[in-house]
Motif scaffolding. Structure first.
Motif, PDB file in Angstrom:
ATOM      1  N   ILE A   1       0.838  -1.205   0.000  1.00  0.00           N
ATOM      2  CA  ILE A   1       0.000   0.000   0.000  1.00  0.00           C
ATOM      3  C   ILE A   1       0.875   1.258   0.000  1.00  0.00           C
ATOM      4  N   MET A   2       1.910   1.272   0.832  1.00  0.00           N
ATOM      5  CA  MET A   2       2.797   2.442   0.892  1.00  0.00           C
ATOM      6  C   MET A   2       4.141   2.048   1.483  1.00  0.00           C
ATOM      7  N   THR A   3       5.149   2.856   1.180  1.00  0.00           N
ATOM      8  CA  THR A   3       6.462   2.711   1.820  1.00  0.00           C
ATOM      9  C   THR A   3       6.544   3.759   2.916  1.00  0.00           C
ATOM     10  N   SER A   4       7.065   3.349   4.055  1.00  0.00           N
ATOM     11  CA  SER A   4       7.177   4.267   5.187  1.00  0.00           C
ATOM     12  C   SER A   4       8.631   4.376   5.622  1.00  0.00           C
ATOM     13  N   SER A   5       8.993   5.529   6.147  1.00  0.00           N
ATOM     14  CA  SER A   5      10.291   5.702   6.793  1.00  0.00           C
ATOM     15  C   SER A   5      10.117   6.758   7.885  1.00  0.00           C
ATOM     16  N   THR A   6      11.169   7.007   8.623  1.00  0.00           N
ATOM     17  CA  THR A   6      11.089   7.928   9.749  1.00  0.00           C
ATOM     18  C   THR A   6      11.176   9.373   9.276  1.00  0.00           C
ATOM     19  N   TYR A   7      10.323  10.221   9.820  1.00  0.00           N
ATOM     20  CA  TYR A   7      10.284  11.637   9.441  1.00  0.00           C
ATOM     21  C   TYR A   7      10.561  12.549  10.633  1.00  0.00           C
ATOM     22  N   LEU A   8      11.246  13.664  10.355  1.00  0.00           N
ATOM     23  CA  LEU A   8      11.376  14.751  11.321  1.00  0.00           C
ATOM     24  C   LEU A   8      10.175  15.670  11.111  1.00  0.00           C
ATOM     25  N   ILE A   9       9.403  15.890  12.182  1.00  0.00           N
ATOM     26  CA  ILE A   9       8.212  16.731  12.073  1.00  0.00           C
ATOM     27  C   ILE A   9       8.311  17.916  13.033  1.00  0.00           C
ATOM     28  N   ALA A  10       7.503  18.944  12.787  1.00  0.00           N
ATOM     29  CA  ALA A  10       7.512  20.132  13.650  1.00  0.00           C
ATOM     30  C   ALA A  10       6.095  20.615  13.907  1.00  0.00           C
ATOM     31  N   ASN A  11       5.922  21.213  15.081  1.00  0.00           N
ATOM     32  CA  ASN A  11       4.667  21.892  15.395  1.00  0.00           C
ATOM     33  C   ASN A  11       4.597  23.193  14.592  1.00  0.00           C
ATOM     34  N   LYS A  12       3.421  23.521  14.072  1.00  0.00           N
ATOM     35  CA  LYS A  12       3.284  24.703  13.206  1.00  0.00           C
ATOM     36  C   LYS A  12       3.632  26.002  13.940  1.00  0.00           C
ATOM     37  N   ASN A  13       3.178  26.144  15.182  1.00  0.00           N
ATOM     38  CA  ASN A  13       3.476  27.365  15.942  1.00  0.00           C
ATOM     39  C   ASN A  13       4.951  27.447  16.322  1.00  0.00           C
ATOM     40  N   SER A  14       5.520  26.307  16.721  1.00  0.00           N
ATOM     41  CA  SER A  14       6.956  26.269  17.058  1.00  0.00           C
ATOM     42  C   SER A  14       7.797  26.640  15.845  1.00  0.00           C
ATOM     43  N   TYR A  15       7.337  26.182  14.678  1.00  0.00           N
ATOM     44  CA  TYR A  15       8.079  26.470  13.451  1.00  0.00           C
ATOM     45  C   TYR A  15       8.164  27.975  13.196  1.00  0.00           C
TER      46      TYR A  15
END
Length: 208
Positions: free
Chosen positions: A170-184
């Motif tokens: 269905i999909m390939t997954s890997s680890t992502y770096l994410i951020a909060n919109k306000n923190s960004y």
């Protein structure tokens, strides 16, 4: 000071190793502790499924989590960078020898990834009954609870050992770096600084 949410286990270890490479310091959680404070960062050790929630609610500024979890939860966070780690697939598994037949009526699918499963079948206009399970999903087709499963597959060994095989990815997954919109917005320089430093390491690894 940036607060970083990390999932317990291998991903946390690999992420802290990246930070060690960048800053030349040791980043290690004391035994059983869930918070690691350093001069520039506060690391939180949480369940994989909770990382995006911590980031979304700004209990953490940034976090590291699998794309499959992000897709399943659908929380509104910024996906900064693919870390090219923890690569796996979300796949459909069936009993060995069985074929995927979208025309079969009353299809039953067992999964803990209800939203990904729902979207996949909806996009193909296939009506399915999704049964949510929290573990031992491979049992479902064997005992007749479901026709197939949707699950995370790294090597496929667990499926094989239980008499199942992957019939469709269905999909390939890997680890992502994410951020909060306000923190960004509020901590943009700090967030972009760590993003750029991590990105340099990822690029260097790809060029080896």
């Amino acid at each position: 000071m940036l607060t970083v949410a990390l999932p317990k286990g291998r991903i946390a270890k690999e992420t802290l190793e990246i930070f060690e490479t960048i800053f030349g310091d040791s980043f290690k959680f004391d035994d059983r502790k869930l918070i690691l404070d350093t001069p520039n960062f506060r690391f939180l050790l949480v369940r994989n499924q909770d990382v995006a929630t911590y980031v979304y609610h700004q209990a953490a500024d940034i976090g590291v989590v699998g794309l499959d979890t992000l897709e399943e939860q659908g929380l509104d966070v910024i996906r900064l960078l693919d870390l090219r780690r923890g690569i796996c697939k979300v796949s459909i598994g069936m009993k060995k020898g069985e074929k995927l037949d979208f025309d079969k009526p009353d299809l039953k699918v067992a999964s803990k990834m209800v939203n990904i499963t729902k979207r996949y079948f909806e996009e193909r206009a296939v009506s399915v009954d999704i049964i949510k399970l929290y573990g031992s999903i491979e049992l479902a087709p064997i005992i007749g609870l479901a026709d197939m499963i949707v699950d995370v597959v790294e090597t496929g060994t667990t499926m094989k050992q239980n008499g199942l095989e992957v019939v469709q990815d269905i999909m390939t997954s890997s680890t992502y770096l994410i951020a909060n919109k306000n923190s960004y917005i509020a901590k943009k320089d700090e967030v972009l600084d760590i993003y750029e430093k991590i990105n340099e390491i990822i690029k260097a690894e790809q060029n080896v």
